[in-house]
Structures are given as C-alpha cells and as structure tokens.
Motif scaffolding. Structure first.
Motif, PDB file in Angstrom:
ATOM      1  N   TYR A   5       0.858  -1.171   0.000  1.00 16.66           N
ATOM      2  CA  TYR A   5       0.000   0.000   0.000  1.00 16.66           C
ATOM      3  C   TYR A   5       0.898   1.226   0.000  1.00 16.66           C
ATOM      4  O   TYR A   5       1.993   1.205   0.558  1.00 16.66           O
ATOM      5  CB  TYR A   5      -0.918   0.000   1.227  1.00 16.66           C
ATOM      6  CG  TYR A   5      -1.715  -1.279   1.328  1.00 16.66           C
ATOM      7  CD1 TYR A   5      -2.886  -1.432   0.604  1.00 16.66           C
ATOM      8  CD2 TYR A   5      -1.263  -2.337   2.098  1.00 16.66           C
ATOM      9  CE1 TYR A   5      -3.609  -2.616   0.659  1.00 16.66           C
ATOM     10  CE2 TYR A   5      -1.971  -3.527   2.161  1.00 16.66           C
ATOM     11  CZ  TYR A   5      -3.136  -3.661   1.438  1.00 16.66           C
ATOM     12  OH  TYR A   5      -3.842  -4.835   1.488  1.00 16.66           O
ATOM     13  N   PHE A   6       0.438   2.280  -0.612  1.00 19.09           N
ATOM     14  CA  PHE A   6       1.250   3.470  -0.771  1.00 19.09           C
ATOM     15  C   PHE A   6       0.500   4.708  -0.300  1.00 19.09           C
ATOM     16  O   PHE A   6      -0.675   4.888  -0.627  1.00 19.09           O
ATOM     17  CB  PHE A   6       1.618   3.675  -2.246  1.00 19.09           C
ATOM     18  CG  PHE A   6       2.390   2.535  -2.826  1.00 19.09           C
ATOM     19  CD1 PHE A   6       3.780   2.545  -2.805  1.00 19.09           C
ATOM     20  CD2 PHE A   6       1.732   1.441  -3.383  1.00 19.09           C
ATOM     21  CE1 PHE A   6       4.497   1.488  -3.337  1.00 19.09           C
ATOM     22  CE2 PHE A   6       2.439   0.383  -3.914  1.00 19.09           C
ATOM     23  CZ  PHE A   6       3.831   0.403  -3.890  1.00 19.09           C
ATOM     24  N   VAL A   7       1.193   5.536   0.447  1.00 20.64           N
ATOM     25  CA  VAL A   7       0.746   6.887   0.744  1.00 20.64           C
ATOM     26  C   VAL A   7       1.593   7.766  -0.160  1.00 20.64           C
ATOM     27  O   VAL A   7       2.806   7.593  -0.246  1.00 20.64           O
ATOM     28  CB  VAL A   7       0.972   7.243   2.222  1.00 20.64           C
ATOM     29  CG1 VAL A   7       0.621   8.701   2.484  1.00 20.64           C
ATOM     30  CG2 VAL A   7       0.148   6.332   3.113  1.00 20.64           C
ATOM     31  N   TYR A   8       0.951   8.676  -0.861  1.00 22.56           N
ATOM     32  CA  TYR A   8       1.691   9.450  -1.851  1.00 22.56           C
ATOM     33  C   TYR A   8       1.266  10.906  -1.835  1.00 22.56           C
ATOM     34  O   TYR A   8       0.187  11.255  -1.358  1.00 22.56           O
ATOM     35  CB  TYR A   8       1.499   8.855  -3.251  1.00 22.56           C
ATOM     36  CG  TYR A   8       0.081   8.943  -3.758  1.00 22.56           C
ATOM     37  CD1 TYR A   8      -0.322   9.988  -4.577  1.00 22.56           C
ATOM     38  CD2 TYR A   8      -0.868   7.983  -3.407  1.00 22.56           C
ATOM     39  CE1 TYR A   8      -1.635  10.078  -5.036  1.00 22.56           C
ATOM     40  CE2 TYR A   8      -2.168   8.064  -3.849  1.00 22.56           C
ATOM     41  CZ  TYR A   8      -2.548   9.113  -4.665  1.00 22.56           C
ATOM     42  OH  TYR A   8      -3.838   9.212  -5.106  1.00 22.56           O
ATOM     43  N   ILE A   9       2.160  11.736  -2.361  1.00 20.99           N
ATOM     44  CA  ILE A   9       1.854  13.156  -2.539  1.00 20.99           C
ATOM     45  C   ILE A   9       2.032  13.473  -4.018  1.00 20.99           C
ATOM     46  O   ILE A   9       3.084  13.206  -4.601  1.00 20.99           O
ATOM     47  CB  ILE A   9       2.750  14.064  -1.686  1.00 20.99           C
ATOM     48  CG1 ILE A   9       2.618  13.705  -0.208  1.00 20.99           C
ATOM     49  CG2 ILE A   9       2.392  15.541  -1.931  1.00 20.99           C
ATOM     50  CD1 ILE A   9       3.539  14.503   0.710  1.00 20.99           C
ATOM     51  N   ALA A  10       0.993  14.029  -4.611  1.00 18.94           N
ATOM     52  CA  ALA A  10       1.038  14.515  -5.987  1.00 18.94           C
ATOM     53  C   ALA A  10       0.990  16.040  -5.924  1.00 18.94           C
ATOM     54  O   ALA A  10       0.381  16.619  -5.028  1.00 18.94           O
ATOM     55  CB  ALA A  10      -0.148  13.982  -6.790  1.00 18.94           C
ATOM     56  N   ALA A  11       1.660  16.673  -6.894  1.00 20.93           N
ATOM     57  CA  ALA A  11       1.727  18.132  -6.919  1.00 20.93           C
ATOM     58  C   ALA A  11       1.412  18.657  -8.311  1.00 20.93           C
ATOM     59  O   ALA A  11       1.632  17.969  -9.307  1.00 20.93           O
ATOM     60  CB  ALA A  11       3.114  18.600  -6.482  1.00 20.93           C
ATOM     61  N   SER A  12       0.953  19.900  -8.347  1.00 15.55           N
ATOM     62  CA  SER A  12       0.705  20.558  -9.631  1.00 15.55           C
ATOM     63  C   SER A  12       2.007  21.083 -10.218  1.00 15.55           C
ATOM     64  O   SER A  12       2.168  21.121 -11.440  1.00 15.55           O
ATOM     65  CB  SER A  12      -0.289  21.704  -9.453  1.00 15.55           C
ATOM     66  OG  SER A  12       0.207  22.656  -8.540  1.00 15.55           O
ATOM     67  N   LYS A  13       2.932  21.486  -9.352  1.00 20.30           N
ATOM     68  CA  LYS A  13       4.254  22.003  -9.727  1.00 20.30           C
ATOM     69  C   LYS A  13       5.030  22.184  -8.430  1.00 20.30           C
ATOM     70  O   LYS A  13       4.478  21.992  -7.339  1.00 20.30           O
ATOM     71  CB  LYS A  13       4.135  23.326 -10.477  1.00 20.30           C
ATOM     72  CG  LYS A  13       3.491  24.433  -9.655  1.00 20.30           C
ATOM     73  CD  LYS A  13       3.333  25.704 -10.434  1.00 20.30           C
ATOM     74  CE  LYS A  13       2.648  26.764  -9.567  1.00 20.30           C
ATOM     75  NZ  LYS A  13       2.486  28.006 -10.272  1.00 20.30           N
ATOM     76  N   LYS A  14       6.286  22.571  -8.513  1.00 21.65           N
ATOM     77  CA  LYS A  14       7.074  22.817  -7.312  1.00 21.65           C
ATOM     78  C   LYS A  14       6.387  23.895  -6.484  1.00 21.65           C
ATOM     79  O   LYS A  14       6.016  24.957  -7.001  1.00 21.65           O
ATOM     80  CB  LYS A  14       8.498  23.247  -7.670  1.00 21.65           C
ATOM     81  CG  LYS A  14       9.375  23.415  -6.457  1.00 21.65           C
ATOM     82  CD  LYS A  14      10.811  23.677  -6.809  1.00 21.65           C
ATOM     83  CE  LYS A  14      11.634  23.744  -5.535  1.00 21.65           C
ATOM     84  NZ  LYS A  14      13.059  23.863  -5.793  1.00 21.65           N
ATOM     85  N   ASN A  15       6.185  23.575  -5.212  1.00 26.78           N
ATOM     86  CA  ASN A  15       5.514  24.467  -4.264  1.00 26.78           C
ATOM     87  C   ASN A  15       4.080  24.809  -4.673  1.00 26.78           C
ATOM     88  O   ASN A  15       3.522  25.803  -4.215  1.00 26.78           O
ATOM     89  CB  ASN A  15       6.324  25.747  -4.043  1.00 26.78           C
ATOM     90  CG  ASN A  15       7.642  25.472  -3.375  1.00 26.78           C
ATOM     91  OD1 ASN A  15       7.708  24.734  -2.399  1.00 26.78           O
ATOM     92  ND2 ASN A  15       8.702  26.030  -3.909  1.00 26.78           N
ATOM     93  N   GLY A  16       3.489  23.976  -5.533  1.00 23.89           N
ATOM     94  CA  GLY A  16       2.118  24.199  -5.976  1.00 23.89           C
ATOM     95  C   GLY A  16       1.114  23.509  -5.079  1.00 23.89           C
ATOM     96  O   GLY A  16       1.370  23.222  -3.909  1.00 23.89           O
TER      97      GLY A  16
END
Length: 97
Positions: A5-16
């Motif tokens: 199982y994975f906990v993940y962080i997705a971003a729109s851009k750096k510092n987005g």
C-alpha cells in the motif's frame, strides 16, 4: 502474497497545490491522475506529478499515515518532500517496476 500500500503526494508544480492519497496500486493511481480519468480535486488542480511516496504492508498503517500527513501544516509537507526529492522531480518513472 505480499500486499503493498502506498501513501503518496502529488503536486501541480514545485511548491504548488498538493494532494495526499493512499492506494494499493501506485502506478495505476498515478496513471489515472496523469490521464485526468477521475473527476475531482486532482483533475481540477492538474495534480499529475508524483513527488513523494511511502510503502506499507498493512493497509491500516497506510491509512493512519495518510491521515497524519493530511493534518500537517503545508510547510511540514514541503519539508518532507524536499528531504527526499529536493528538485520536486516526477517520481512516476521510478515506480514502474
């Protein structure tokens, strides 16, 4: 059979804009985000870059970690990302195992 199982962080851009989620198939889930297949927050804010993830063998621990991270202040989340991925590179290709 080993469960992952994975906990993940997705971003729109750096510092987005950031999104924290949990899944049992990180490749599939990021493909869904990147392709805009699922309506909602990640599609609206163009969250296609995988910038951080953790792997667990127990779903309860993964969900607990997700809840903890979601309660963190934004600057703590950014520090977490930058400790392992200071350039905010897209980690998607690194998970294609």
């Amino acid at each position: 059979m080993e469960h992952r199982y994975f906990v993940y962080i997705a971003a729109s851009k750096k510092n987005g804009v950031l999104y924290i989620g949990v899944t049992n198939n990180l490749v599939r889930r990021m493909y869904e985000h990147r392709s805009g297949l699922i309506e909602g927050f990640t599609k609206k804010y163009n969250l296609k870059t995988l910038v951080y993830y953790e792997m667990f063998q127990d779903i309860d621990k993964a969900i607990a970690r997700e809840k903890i991270l979601k309660d963190w202040h934004r600057d703590w989340k950014i520090r977490l990302i930058e400790n392992t991925n200071p350039e905010w590179k897209d980690l998607f290709n690194s998970i294609l195992f």
